[in-house]
Scaffold this active site. Structure first.
Site, short mmCIF file in Angstrom:
data_model
loop_
_atom_site.label_atom_id
_atom_site.label_comp_id
_atom_site.label_asym_id
_atom_site.label_seq_id
_atom_site.Cartn_x
_atom_site.Cartn_y
_atom_site.Cartn_z
N HIS A 14 13.16 16.45 70.25
CA HIS A 14 13.88 15.38 70.95
C HIS A 14 14.50 15.97 72.20
O HIS A 14 14.47 17.17 72.43
CB HIS A 14 14.92 14.70 70.05
CG HIS A 14 16.15 15.49 69.76
ND1 HIS A 14 17.39 14.93 69.65
CD2 HIS A 14 16.34 16.82 69.55
CE1 HIS A 14 18.29 15.86 69.37
NE2 HIS A 14 17.68 17.01 69.30
N CYS A 25 21.03 20.76 75.23
CA CYS A 25 20.38 19.68 74.50
C CYS A 25 19.68 18.67 75.41
O CYS A 25 18.96 17.79 74.93
CB CYS A 25 21.38 18.96 73.60
SG CYS A 25 22.01 20.02 72.28
N HIS A 29 13.66 20.16 72.97
CA HIS A 29 13.83 21.14 71.89
C HIS A 29 13.56 20.47 70.55
O HIS A 29 13.37 19.26 70.49
CB HIS A 29 15.24 21.75 71.92
CG HIS A 29 16.34 20.76 71.66
ND1 HIS A 29 16.74 19.83 72.60
CD2 HIS A 29 17.11 20.56 70.57
CE1 HIS A 29 17.72 19.10 72.10
NE2 HIS A 29 17.97 19.52 70.85
N HIS A 31 14.06 20.55 65.95
CA HIS A 31 14.85 20.91 64.78
C HIS A 31 14.02 20.76 63.52
O HIS A 31 13.05 20.00 63.49
CB HIS A 31 16.08 20.00 64.63
CG HIS A 31 17.02 20.05 65.77
ND1 HIS A 31 17.88 21.09 65.99
CD2 HIS A 31 17.26 19.15 66.76
CE1 HIS A 31 18.61 20.84 67.07
NE2 HIS A 31 18.25 19.67 67.56
N HIS A 69 6.77 16.03 62.86
CA HIS A 69 6.01 16.59 63.98
C HIS A 69 5.75 15.56 65.08
O HIS A 69 4.65 15.47 65.64
CB HIS A 69 4.71 17.24 63.49
CG HIS A 69 4.97 18.54 62.80
ND1 HIS A 69 5.36 18.60 61.49
CD2 HIS A 69 4.97 19.81 63.25
CE1 HIS A 69 5.55 19.86 61.14
NE2 HIS A 69 5.32 20.62 62.20
N GLU A 108 20.64 18.76 61.57
CA GLU A 108 19.73 19.39 62.54
C GLU A 108 19.71 20.90 62.38
O GLU A 108 18.74 21.55 62.75
CB GLU A 108 20.18 19.07 63.97
CG GLU A 108 20.04 17.62 64.34
CD GLU A 108 20.52 17.36 65.76
OE1 GLU A 108 20.05 16.36 66.34
OE2 GLU A 108 21.34 18.12 66.30
#
Length: 118
Positions: A14, A25, A29, A31, A69, A108
């Site tokens: 995201h 952020c 990136h 998680h 994914h 996360e």
């Protein structure tokens, strides 16, 4: 009151584009997410359950098919894809199908959780 919880895992990317460009952020990136669903009831059903854990299988399929994914900004169609927004999304999805849903938590990282508990 009886409570049960079940965890589900998925990996996704995201980007929080509403943040300043120099915020970490704001960059693309990902998680390894954990979604924890809580169901509660004052009484147990005829089998001694709040709800059979097997009844949560549709949530696993939903997560696997739509979130795992994937790029969450595309999945949810907006720029504010925070753990809080995900917790609300999964809470609303679960509550519509499992009325015993009382909370959803989303992690996360191993040290952070966001919870939706209306």
């Amino acid at each position: 009151m009886f409570r049960i919880t079940k965890e589900f895992h998925f990996s996704a990317s995201h980007q929080l584009t509403s943040l300043p460009p120099d915020h970490q952020c704001a960059r693309l990136h990902g998680h390894n997410y954990i979604v924890e669903v809580e169901l509660s009831g004052k009484e147990l059903n005829e089998h001694g359950f709040v709800r059979d854990y097997h009844d949560l299988a549709p949530l696993k399929r939903y997560i696997d098919d739509k979130f795992d994914h994937r790029h969450l900004n595309d999945v949810l169609g907006h720029e504010k894809v925070t753990a809080e927004c995900l917790a609300r999304h999964f809470y609303e999805w679960c509550k519509a199908r499992l009325p015993e849903t009382t909370a959803v938590r989303v992690s996360e990282t191993p040290k952070t959780w966001a919870e939706c508990r209306p």
